[in-house]
Design a protein around this motif. Structure first.
Motif, short mmCIF file in Angstrom:
data_model
loop_
_atom_site.label_atom_id
_atom_site.label_comp_id
_atom_site.label_asym_id
_atom_site.label_seq_id
_atom_site.Cartn_x
_atom_site.Cartn_y
_atom_site.Cartn_z
N GLN A 1 6.28 15.65 0.72
CA GLN A 1 4.97 15.89 0.45
C GLN A 1 4.38 16.80 1.10
O GLN A 1 3.23 17.36 0.55
CB GLN A 1 4.34 14.30 0.29
N LEU B 1 1.14 3.82 -3.15
CA LEU B 1 0.61 5.12 -2.67
C LEU B 1 1.80 6.11 -3.48
O LEU B 1 1.36 7.11 -4.09
CB LEU B 1 0.26 5.53 -1.28
N ALA B 2 3.00 5.78 -3.16
CA ALA B 2 4.11 6.74 -3.62
C ALA B 2 4.11 6.85 -5.00
O ALA B 2 4.41 7.74 -5.51
CB ALA B 2 5.38 6.13 -3.04
N ARG C 1 0.68 -1.18 0.01
CA ARG C 1 -0.15 -0.07 0.16
C ARG C 1 0.79 1.52 0.10
O ARG C 1 0.67 2.01 -0.82
CB ARG C 1 -1.04 0.08 1.35
N ASP C 2 1.84 1.25 0.78
CA ASP C 2 2.68 2.37 0.92
C ASP C 2 3.59 2.75 -0.32
O ASP C 2 3.71 3.92 -0.79
CB ASP C 2 3.61 2.40 2.23
N TRP D 1 1.68 6.19 -7.14
CA TRP D 1 0.37 6.80 -7.65
C TRP D 1 0.40 8.34 -7.48
O TRP D 1 0.16 9.09 -8.48
CB TRP D 1 -0.60 6.44 -6.83
N LEU D 2 1.07 8.86 -6.43
CA LEU D 2 1.18 10.28 -6.26
C LEU D 2 2.30 10.67 -7.14
O LEU D 2 2.12 11.83 -7.81
CB LEU D 2 1.84 10.59 -4.85
N PRO E 1 -4.25 14.57 -7.52
CA PRO E 1 -3.43 14.59 -6.37
C PRO E 1 -2.15 15.80 -6.33
O PRO E 1 -1.67 16.13 -5.36
CB PRO E 1 -2.40 13.21 -6.27
#
Lengths: 326, 515
Positions: free
Chosen positions: B44, A317-318, A313-314, A320-321, B213
Motif C-alpha cells: 500500500q 480497513l483492508a 478495524r484492521d 474498504w481500501l 482512497p
C-alpha cells in the motif's frame, strides 16, 4: 534558535504565577472552542473546586491519544477528555490511566461498567440529508442500489470515517467488502475530516453526508432550520461514546477524581447537547432540549466490543481500501 | 579567508542553511528514535508513493507549462489593473486548504457553476473527481506562483537585449529563440522542482479531489501510521521518503537548468517592440483572461460565500486576526533573517539552496510531532505555540523566498562584487549599499509571500495550540467543527483579505522603493 528563546521569554514574562492548584485537562480542539462546551464547563467546575481548570487541546480524539502516547509517563495531563470507544483499548493498553472511582446512572443505550473510562456524551453515526430528498434509503443495500450521492470521511484520518467503517462491518460482517463495492459508485468523494464533508454537503455537492443523528438538532435549535434530517437505517446505527479518564501519573489525583465525578453531574451534562451536539451520558434534570426530541431513534445500537475493535478495524480497513481502490 | 575586505561572505548563509537542516533533521530523528514497533514499507505504501510522485509530477508539469504563456503575455503587455491582477493571482497560493477546496468545488463540483453552465448549454456534466481533479486543484494553487517566478525571469532580461533585438528586426519567434527560451531553460526547472515539492506533501486536496482512497498520498500514509497505528517508525520512514524525493527532484532540476545569463544591463525600463500584431495581442489577451477566470472564479465563490457572514463575525475571530497578524509579522522577519544570507551564499554555491527545500519536504505532521518531542522535555510546548508556529511558517516559506531572491542575488554579486572589492567595501557595506537597495523588489515579494503564507497556514498550531491563542485558520476550523459554516465562510473571506493585503503591502513596498 535565538529568536525562539527570545520570543518564548516575552510570552512567558506575561504569565502570572498561580497560587491555586491547577488541574490540566487534555481534550480535542472543538471541545474548548468558544462555541463548544469548554468555557461553560470550566466556569462551572471552577466555581466548586477552588482550583484552576486548564484545558490543553490536540486536534481530535486520535490526535489526543497520540499526544498522550508521545508524552508517556511524563505527561502534563491530569485528565484526558475526548477519547472514544474505538480508542479505549489502545488507551487501556498503555497502563497510563487510573481507575475512575465514578459510578453514575448512565442514560446510554448499552450497559456501561468500565472502572477506568467515564462516558460524558454519546451519539449515533448517520447519513444526514435534506428533508426534500425523495426515496430516502432504509438501509445500506438500498443506498447502494440507488443513484444517491454521498460524501464520507476517510477512516484513516477521521473519527466518523472510522465509525462508518465499523458500522458496515458490525452490520454485514463478511459481506462488508461487497457492500462497499456496491456503495463505491454512490460515493462522490472521501474527505480528510468531518468539516470538509459537511461543508461540501451544505454546498449541495451530495445528497447525503456521514454525520450524526444529532446534527439536525443544531440546525433546528441554532438556525431554526428544519430542512435537515438523519436517515434511520434498519441495520441499526453505530454508536460513538466519548469518554474521559484520569492519568495515573497525575499529581492532583483527588482533584482529577473530583472532575470525573463532576462530569456525571447536571452542571456538565446540561451543557453538552447544545454545545457538543451529542446526547448527554447522564440525563440532566431538565431532560433534553427542544429539538432533540424529534430526532430519529435507531431501532438498535451497534457497537463492536473494545477487545475485538482493533482486529476488526484492521480487517475492515483492508476491505474498504480494496473495495474503493478499484 | 582572503586578504582585505570581501564583498560577499558565505558563512552566515551556510550557518543559516545548516540551522534549517538541523531543525528539520532533528525533528525527524526525534520521531524515529521514539519508534517502538516500526513496520517496513508495504504494498500500500508503494502504491501511495507511486500516486504521490505521479500527481506531483503532473501538477508541476502543467503548472509550469501553463505559466509560461501566461507569464509571456503578462511580460509583453501592459494594461490598467495589471499590478492588481498580479497581486490577486497570488491569492490561491496562500489560502488555507479547506477554504480553497470549498471554493474550487463551488466552481467545478457536481453542483458547481461550471456544470450549471454546461447544463444551460445542454451538455452533460463533467466530474472533477479523479487524478485530473487533483492536478487541476494543484494547478489552481501553483499556477500563480509559477507565473510570478517565471515573470520575474522575463523581467531580469536586460532592456538592452530587447532594444538590440528590435534594432536587428527580430520578431516574436527570434526573440523566443534568442532571449526567452534560454531564460526559461534557466528558470523553469527550478520552479517545477519547487511545485513538485509542494505537491508531494499534499493530502487533503489530493484525497478530496481524487475522489477516495485511490488518491492516497504519502502524507496520508503518514497520518495513518501516526494516528491509526501509532507507528512512529513508519511515520519517520515515510517522511524520509518524501525528503529523498524532494531532494532528488531538486538535484535533477539543478542538473537540467541551463547555466549562464544575459550579463549586465543598464537598468532601463524594458520596452518591447515585438509582438504587436493584432493576432498576438488577441492571443495574449485571451491567455490573461483565461488564467484570470480560472484563478479568480473560485476566489469569487469564496467571497460570495463569505459576504453574509463577514459583517457579524464573532469577536473571537477578531482576536484570532490579531494573533495571526502577529505570527505573520514575526515569521516574515525570521524568514528574511534566514533567507537573505542563504540567498547570498547560494549565489556562490548553488547547492546551498537545497537546504531551504527541506522546509517543504518534511511532512508537517512529522515536523510537528518531532518539534513537540524536542521541546517537551525542556519547556511547555503550549507556552511556545506561537513562536514555534512562526518558526515553522518561516521555514515553509523559505524555499519560495530563496527561489525569488537567489537569482537576483547572483546577478548582483556577479555584476558588482569586483567593483566593491576594488573599493574595499567589505561584506556589510556591500550588503547595505548595493544588495539591499537593488534587491528591494525581490525582498518585498518574498516578504509578502511569507507574510501571506504564514497568515493562511494552519501549520503546527493545531498540534500545539492552547485555547486562548488560536490563529485565524484554526478559528475557521473551530467554527466549522461547531457547524457555524456561515461564520466560518465569513472568517475565511476575512483571512483572504488579510493575506492579500499583507502580500500587497510588502510587494508594493518593495517595488515602489526600488531605485
Amino acid at each position: 534558535m535565538k529568536h525562539l528563546t527570545f520570543a518564548a521569554g516575552v510570552l512567558c514574562a506575561t504569565g502570572a504565577f498561580a497560587q491555586t492548584p491547577e488541574l490540566t485537562v487534555y481534550t480535542y480542539d472543538s471541545f474548548v472552542s468558544d462555541w463548544g462546551p469548554g468555557p461553560q464547563i470550566e466556569k462551572a467546575f471552577e466555581a466548586t473546586c477552588g482550583c484552576d481548570l486548564k484545558f490543553v487541546t490536540a486536534g481530535d480524539g486520535a490526535a489526543l491519544m497520540a499526544r498522550i502516547r508521545l508524552e508517556g509517563e511524563r505527561t502534563g495531563a491530569d485528565v484526558v477528555l475526548g477519547l472514544d470507544t474505538n480508542l479505549t483499548a489502545a488507551a487501556r493498553a498503555t497502563n497510563l490511566f487510573a481507575p475512575s472511582g465514578v459510578e453514575a446512572d448512565y442514560a446510554l443505550p448499552i450497559e456501561w461498567s468500565d472502572d477506568t473510562f467515564v462516558p460524558y456524551d454519546w451519539g449515533y453515526f448517520a447519513f444526514v440529508h435534506n428533508t426534500k430528498l425523495e426515496h430516502v434509503p432504509q438501509d445500506f443495500l438500498e443506498l447502494a442500489r440507488s443513484d444517491l450521492k454521498i460524501i464520507i470521511q476517510d477512516p484513516r484520518s477521521s473519527t466518523p470515517g472510522l465509525g462508518l467503517l465499523l458500522w458496515v462491518k458490525a452490520a454485514y460482517g463478511d459481506q462488508a467488502e461487497q457492500v462497499w463495492k456496491d456503495l463505491a459508485d454512490n460515493i462522490v468523494t472521501v474527505t480528510k475530516g468531518w468539516s470538509e464533508a459537511y461543508g461540501l454537503f451544505l454546498e449541495g455537492e451530495a445528497d447525503m453526508v456521514l454525520s450524526y443523528t444529532t446534527s439536525p438538532a443544531y440546525h433546528v435549535i441554532a438556525e431554526s432550520d428544519t430542512t435537515k434530517e438523519a436517515a434511520a437505517f434498519d441495520e441499526g446505527h453505530y454508536m460513538q461514546i466519548e469518554v474521559a479518564a484520569r492519568l495515573a501519573s497525575s499529581k492532583q489525583p483527588e482533584l482529577a477524581q473530583q472532575f470525573l465525578q463532576f462530569i456525571t453531574t447536571d452542571a456538565f451534562q446540561s451543557v453538552i447537547p447544545t454545545t457538543n451536539w451529542m446526547y448527554p451520558a447522564v440525563m440532566p434534570e431538565g431532560g433534553l432540549p427542544e429539538g432533540f426530541n424529534d430526532l430519529v431513534e435507531p431501532r438498535n445500537s451497534l457497537l463492536i466490543p473494545e477487545a475485538e475493535a482493533e482486529a476488526v478495524r484492521d480487517t475492515a480497513l483492508a476491505e474498504w481500501l480494496s473495495a474503493l481502490s478499484q | 579567508m582572503a586578504f582585505g575586505a570581501q564583498p560577499v561572505r558565505t558563512w552566515p548563509g551556510l550557518a543559516a542553511a545548516a540551522l534549517v537542516a538541523a531543525v528539520m533533521l532533528a525533528a525527524l530523528v526525534a520521531v524515529a528514535l521514539r519508534a517502538e514497533t516500526g513496520a517496513g514499507l508495504g504494498a500500500q505504501d508503494w502504491s501511495a508513493i507511486r500516486f504521490t510522485v505521479l500527481q506531483a509530477a503532473l501538477s508541476a508539469l502543467f503548472s509550469v507549462a501553463l505559466a509560461i504563456p501566461v507569464a509571456r503575455a503578462l511580460a509583453r503587455r501592459s494594461f490598467p489593473g495589471r499590478g492588481l491582477l498580479i497581486t490577486l493571482l497570488g491569492a490561491p497560493f496562500i489560502l488555507p486548504v479547506i477554504v480553497a477546496v470549498l471554493g474550487l468545488l463551488t466552481v467545478f463540483g457536481r453542483g458547481g457553476w461550471l456544470n450549471a453552465l454546461l447544463g444551460l448549454a445542454g451538455l452533460p456534466p463533467v466530474s472533477i473527481y479523479g487524478l485530473h481533479g487533483v492536478v487541476l486543484a494543484h494547478v489552481f494553487f501553483n499556477l500563480p506562483l509559477a507565473t510570478r517566478l517565471i515573470l520575474q525571469g522575463w523581467q531580469e532580461i536586460p532592456a538592452e537585449r530587447f532594444r538590440l533585438a528590435a534594432q536587428l528586426g527580430a520578431g516574436p519567434r527570434e526573440i523566443w529563440r534568442l532571449l526567452e527560451r534560454p531564460m526559461l531553460a534557466r528558470t523553469a526547472p527550478g520552479v517545477a522542482a519547487l511545485i513538485f515539492a509542494i505537491c508531494l506533501t499534499s493530502f487533503a486536496v489530493a484525497l478530496t479531489l481524487g475522489g477516495g482512497p485511490k488518491a492516497t498520498t504519502i502524507e496520508l500514509a503518514i497520518y495513518q501510521a501516526f494516528r491509526f497505528d501509532f507507528d512512529l517508525g513508519r511515520s519517520a520512514l515515510l517522511a524520509l521518503v518524501q525528503i529523498v524525493l524532494t531532494l532528488a527532484a531538486a538535484t535533477l532540476a539543478l542538473g537540467v537548468s541551463a547555466r549562464g545569463g544575459f550579463g549586465a544591463g543598464l537598468d532601463r525600463v524594458v520596452q518591447r517592440w515585438d509582438a504587436r500584431t493584432p493576432g498576438l495581442r488577441a492571443l495574449d489577451a485571451g491567455l490573461i483572461l483565461a488564467a484570470a477566470l480560472f484563478l479568480l472564479a473560485p476566489l469569487a465563490a469564496i467571497a460570495a460565500a463569505g459576504l453574509p457572514g463577514l459583517l457579524h463575525l464573532p469577536e473571537q475571530v477578531y482576536m484570532a486576526c490579531l494573533v495571526s497578524v502577529f505570527v505573520a509579522a514575526v515569521s516574515t522577519i525570521l524568514l528574511l533573517c534566514l533567507a537573505l544570507p542563504i540567498a547570498l551564499a547560494a549565489a556562490r554555491m548553488p547547492l546551498v539552496e537545497q537546504a531551504g527545500l527541506l522546509g517543504l519536504a518534511v511532512s508537517p505532521l512529522v515536523l510537528g510531532a518531532g518539534l513537540f518531542l524536542l521541546i517537551n522535555p525542556v519547556a511547555s510546548p503550549f507556552a511556545l505555540a506561537l513562536p514555534v508556529t512562526a518558526l515553522v511558517n518561516a521555514l515553509m516559506a523559505l524555499p519560495f523566498a530563496l527561489r525569488i531572491l537567489t537569482p537576483k542575488a547572483r546577478e548582483e554579486v556577479d555584476r558588482h562584487a569586483r567593483l566593491a572589492a576594488t573599493l574595499n567595501m567589505g561584506a556589510w557595506g556591500f550588503f547595505r549599499l548595493v544588495l539591499l537597495p537593488r534587491m528591494r523588489p525581490q525582498i518585498g515579494f518574498a516578504a509578502g509571500l511569507a507574510a501571506a503564507l504564514s497568515m493562511g497556514d494552519l501549520g503546527v498550531i493545531a498540534l500545539f495550540a492552547d485555547p486562548e491563542t488560536a490563529t485565524l485558520p484554526l478559528q475557521i476550523y473551530r467554527l466549522m467543527a461547531a457547524y457555524r459554516m456561515e461564520a466560518a465562510s465569513g472568517a475565511a473571506l476575512l483571512l483572504l483579505i488579510l493575506s492579500v493585503t499583507a502580500f500587497w503591502l510588502c510587494d508594493r513596498g518593495g517595488r515602489h522603493a526600488a531605485p
